[in-house]
Design a protein around this motif. Structure first.
Motif, PDB file in Angstrom:
ATOM      1  N   SER A  28       0.771  -1.377   0.055  1.00  0.00           N
ATOM      2  CA  SER A  28      -0.003   0.098   0.070  1.00  0.00           C
ATOM      3  C   SER A  28       0.890   1.179   0.057  1.00  0.00           C
ATOM      4  CB  SER A  28      -0.899   0.088   1.105  1.00  0.00           C
ATOM      5  OG  SER A  28      -0.359   0.172   2.497  1.00  0.00           O
ATOM      6  N   ASP A  29       2.180   1.187   0.118  1.00  0.00           N
ATOM      7  CA  ASP A  29       3.032   2.376   0.282  1.00  0.00           C
ATOM      8  C   ASP A  29       3.823   2.518  -0.929  1.00  0.00           C
ATOM      9  OD1 ASP A  29       2.671   2.857   3.301  1.00  0.00           O
ATOM     10  OD2 ASP A  29       3.456   1.228   3.297  1.00  0.00           O
ATOM     11  N   ALA A  30       3.819   1.502  -1.790  1.00  0.00           N
ATOM     12  CA  ALA A  30       4.514   1.716  -3.016  1.00  0.00           C
ATOM     13  C   ALA A  30       4.517   2.740  -3.901  1.00  0.00           C
ATOM     14  CB  ALA A  30       4.340   0.208  -3.732  1.00  0.00           C
ATOM     15  N   GLU A  31       3.046   3.181  -4.234  1.00  0.00           N
ATOM     16  CA  GLU A  31       2.866   4.184  -5.093  1.00  0.00           C
ATOM     17  C   GLU A  31       3.518   5.477  -4.335  1.00  0.00           C
ATOM     18  OE1 GLU A  31      -0.970   4.605  -7.195  1.00  0.00           O
ATOM     19  OE2 GLU A  31      -1.314   2.597  -6.546  1.00  0.00           O
ATOM     20  N   LEU A  32       3.582   5.556  -3.217  1.00  0.00           N
ATOM     21  CA  LEU A  32       3.855   6.787  -2.544  1.00  0.00           C
ATOM     22  C   LEU A  32       5.604   6.774  -2.468  1.00  0.00           C
ATOM     23  CD1 LEU A  32       3.428   9.340  -1.225  1.00  0.00           C
ATOM     24  CD2 LEU A  32       3.288   8.192   0.990  1.00  0.00           C
ATOM     25  N   PHE A  33       6.023   5.623  -2.266  1.00  0.00           N
ATOM     26  CA  PHE A  33       7.566   5.631  -2.325  1.00  0.00           C
ATOM     27  C   PHE A  33       8.125   5.922  -3.771  1.00  0.00           C
ATOM     28  CE2 PHE A  33       9.392   2.813   1.239  1.00  0.00           C
ATOM     29  CZ  PHE A  33       8.442   3.367   2.293  1.00  0.00           C
ATOM     30  N   ALA A  34       7.360   5.546  -4.693  1.00  0.00           N
ATOM     31  CA  ALA A  34       7.700   5.852  -6.032  1.00  0.00           C
ATOM     32  C   ALA A  34       7.831   7.557  -6.416  1.00  0.00           C
ATOM     33  CB  ALA A  34       6.777   5.072  -7.007  1.00  0.00           C
ATOM     34  N   VAL A  35       6.986   8.194  -5.773  1.00  0.00           N
ATOM     35  CA  VAL A  35       7.061   9.731  -6.203  1.00  0.00           C
ATOM     36  C   VAL A  35       7.602  10.567  -5.226  1.00  0.00           C
ATOM     37  CG1 VAL A  35       4.979   9.224  -7.402  1.00  0.00           C
ATOM     38  CG2 VAL A  35       4.761   9.934  -4.974  1.00  0.00           C
ATOM     39  N   VAL A  36       8.415   9.946  -4.144  1.00  0.00           N
ATOM     40  CA  VAL A  36       9.181  11.116  -3.256  1.00  0.00           C
ATOM     41  C   VAL A  36      10.357  10.711  -3.345  1.00  0.00           C
ATOM     42  CG1 VAL A  36       7.238  11.077  -1.671  1.00  0.00           C
ATOM     43  CG2 VAL A  36       8.950   9.338  -1.228  1.00  0.00           C
ATOM     44  N   PRO A  37      11.509  11.628  -2.898  1.00  0.00           N
ATOM     45  CA  PRO A  37      12.958  11.555  -3.336  1.00  0.00           C
ATOM     46  C   PRO A  37      13.610  10.574  -2.298  1.00  0.00           C
ATOM     47  CG  PRO A  37      12.199  13.605  -2.409  1.00  0.00           C
ATOM     48  CD  PRO A  37      11.161  12.912  -2.761  1.00  0.00           C
ATOM     49  N   PHE A  38      13.123  10.435  -1.064  1.00  0.00           N
ATOM     50  CA  PHE A  38      13.499   9.538  -0.139  1.00  0.00           C
ATOM     51  C   PHE A  38      12.501   8.796   0.733  1.00  0.00           C
ATOM     52  CE2 PHE A  38      15.913   8.108   3.871  1.00  0.00           C
ATOM     53  CZ  PHE A  38      17.226   8.103   3.144  1.00  0.00           C
ATOM     54  N   SER A  39      12.691   7.526   1.007  1.00  0.00           N
ATOM     55  CA  SER A  39      11.698   6.621   1.719  1.00  0.00           C
ATOM     56  C   SER A  39      12.627   5.821   2.369  1.00  0.00           C
ATOM     57  CB  SER A  39      11.067   5.841   0.632  1.00  0.00           C
ATOM     58  OG  SER A  39      11.819   4.938  -0.194  1.00  0.00           O
ATOM     59  N   VAL A  40      12.070   5.324   3.557  1.00  0.00           N
ATOM     60  CA  VAL A  40      12.393   4.314   4.388  1.00  0.00           C
ATOM     61  C   VAL A  40      11.326   3.178   4.675  1.00  0.00           C
ATOM     62  CG1 VAL A  40      13.230   3.779   6.776  1.00  0.00           C
ATOM     63  CG2 VAL A  40      13.602   6.149   5.888  1.00  0.00           C
ATOM     64  N   ALA A  41      12.052   2.112   4.316  1.00  0.00           N
ATOM     65  CA  ALA A  41      11.083   0.710   4.450  1.00  0.00           C
ATOM     66  C   ALA A  41      11.402   0.339   6.001  1.00  0.00           C
ATOM     67  CB  ALA A  41      11.624  -0.165   3.413  1.00  0.00           C
ATOM     68  N   VAL A  42      10.329   0.486   6.696  1.00  0.00           N
ATOM     69  CA  VAL A  42      10.156  -0.103   8.207  1.00  0.00           C
ATOM     70  C   VAL A  42       9.599  -1.354   8.354  1.00  0.00           C
ATOM     71  CG1 VAL A  42       9.434   0.712  10.491  1.00  0.00           C
ATOM     72  CG2 VAL A  42       9.964   2.299   8.578  1.00  0.00           C
ATOM     73  N   ASN A  43      10.481  -2.430   8.651  1.00  0.00           N
ATOM     74  CA  ASN A  43      10.016  -3.946   8.798  1.00  0.00           C
ATOM     75  C   ASN A  43       9.180  -4.387   7.544  1.00  0.00           C
ATOM     76  OD1 ASN A  43      11.061  -4.187  11.558  1.00  0.00           O
ATOM     77  ND2 ASN A  43       9.543  -2.715  12.400  1.00  0.00           N
ATOM     78  N   ALA A  44       9.753  -3.902   6.505  1.00  0.00           N
ATOM     79  CA  ALA A  44       8.847  -3.951   5.168  1.00  0.00           C
ATOM     80  C   ALA A  44       8.786  -5.340   4.539  1.00  0.00           C
ATOM     81  CB  ALA A  44       9.192  -3.003   4.342  1.00  0.00           C
ATOM     82  N   ASP A  45       8.006  -5.652   3.722  1.00  0.00           N
ATOM     83  CA  ASP A  45       8.161  -6.792   2.798  1.00  0.00           C
ATOM     84  C   ASP A  45       8.624  -6.439   1.453  1.00  0.00           C
ATOM     85  OD1 ASP A  45       6.211  -5.262   1.195  1.00  0.00           O
ATOM     86  OD2 ASP A  45       4.436  -6.609   1.986  1.00  0.00           O
ATOM     87  N   HIS A  46       8.693  -7.342   0.436  1.00  0.00           N
ATOM     88  CA  HIS A  46       9.636  -6.913  -0.813  1.00  0.00           C
ATOM     89  C   HIS A  46       8.751  -6.001  -1.528  1.00  0.00           C
ATOM     90  CE1 HIS A  46       6.463  -9.621  -2.268  1.00  0.00           C
ATOM     91  NE2 HIS A  46       6.895  -9.259  -3.464  1.00  0.00           N
ATOM     92  N   HIS A  47       7.679  -5.603  -1.350  1.00  0.00           N
ATOM     93  CA  HIS A  47       7.133  -4.545  -2.358  1.00  0.00           C
ATOM     94  C   HIS A  47       7.692  -3.028  -2.263  1.00  0.00           C
ATOM     95  CE1 HIS A  47       3.542  -7.551  -1.910  1.00  0.00           C
ATOM     96  NE2 HIS A  47       3.614  -7.259  -3.247  1.00  0.00           N
TER      97      HIS A  47
END
Length: 210
Positions: free
Chosen positions: A166-185
């Motif tokens: 559910s966060d992948a689309e947002l991650f794709a449009v911002v310059p920096f992202s942190v995956a927190v205890n995340a799955d492969h998506h």
């Protein structure tokens, strides 16, 4: 530099759980919500259909049970401290979640500048749930853009924290992202990855230090 920090809720701020799971635990319907969660993760349910089925399970939900679910959730440590540091820097922080707004909005009391969840009827439910008010992953991008407009920022000023599809689309449009205890998506597309139970440590990966 002013930045907007965008936080997911389920699986991100709540470690290893979700609002729906914690609410269902209060009602003794954990098994049923687990089945819905698995079907949703497999792509068998839309966000709106998941919400409709969850609403049917929660027909007897009370405000006291919502409060108990919120208080008993396995929150990451350091959330209030991180948000206080963000605001002390003159920056902004917001939560955007697909979970019910009546749960998500409680985080305003912890120091978030904004908290957006799906539009559910007030508790106890006296009205029907409107599927049109249930957010989708794409809605996270729309809400982020609205918040940027409100705070005089752009996507280039955003940092996103999330854990799943559910966060992948947002991650794709911002310059920096942190995956927190995340799955492969999202772990495969994030700028940084964090595994643990303290938001202060994930926050530092975005170039911050409380």
């Amino acid at each position: 530099m002013t930045r907007l920090h965008l936080f997911d809720l389920d699986g991100t701020l709540i470690h290893g759980s979700a609002a729906a799971v914690e609410i269902s635990r209060q009602l003794g319907v954990e098994r049923e919500i687990d089945e819905l969660e698995r079907e949703f993760a497999a792509g068998g349910l839309s966000t709106a259909r998941f919400a409709e089925l969850a609403c049917a399970l929660w027909g007897e939900l009370t405000e006291a049970q919502v409060a108990a679910a919120f208080a008993g959730a396995p929150w990451l440590r350091g959330i209030r401290e991180v948000w206080a540091d963000i605001r002390a820097r003159g920056e902004r922080c917001a939560v955007i979640s697909l979970s019910p707004g009546f749960f998500v909005e409680r985080l305003l009391e912890w120091g978030a500048d904004a908290a957006h969840g799906s539009a559910w009827p007030s508790v106890p439910f006296r009205e029907r749930l409107d599927p049109a008010g249930i957010l989708t992953p794409a809605a996270k991008v729309r809400i982020a853009d609205e918040l940027c407009g409100k705070f005089g920022l752009t996507r280039a000023d955003c940092v996103a924290y999330g854990d799943s599809m559910s966060d992948a689309e947002l991650f794709a449009v911002v310059p920096f992202s942190v995956a927190v205890n995340a799955d492969h998506h999202v772990s495969e597309i994030a700028s940084s990855r964090y595994s643990g139970n303290d938001l202060r440590e994930a926050y530092e990966l975005a170039g911050n230090c409380t």
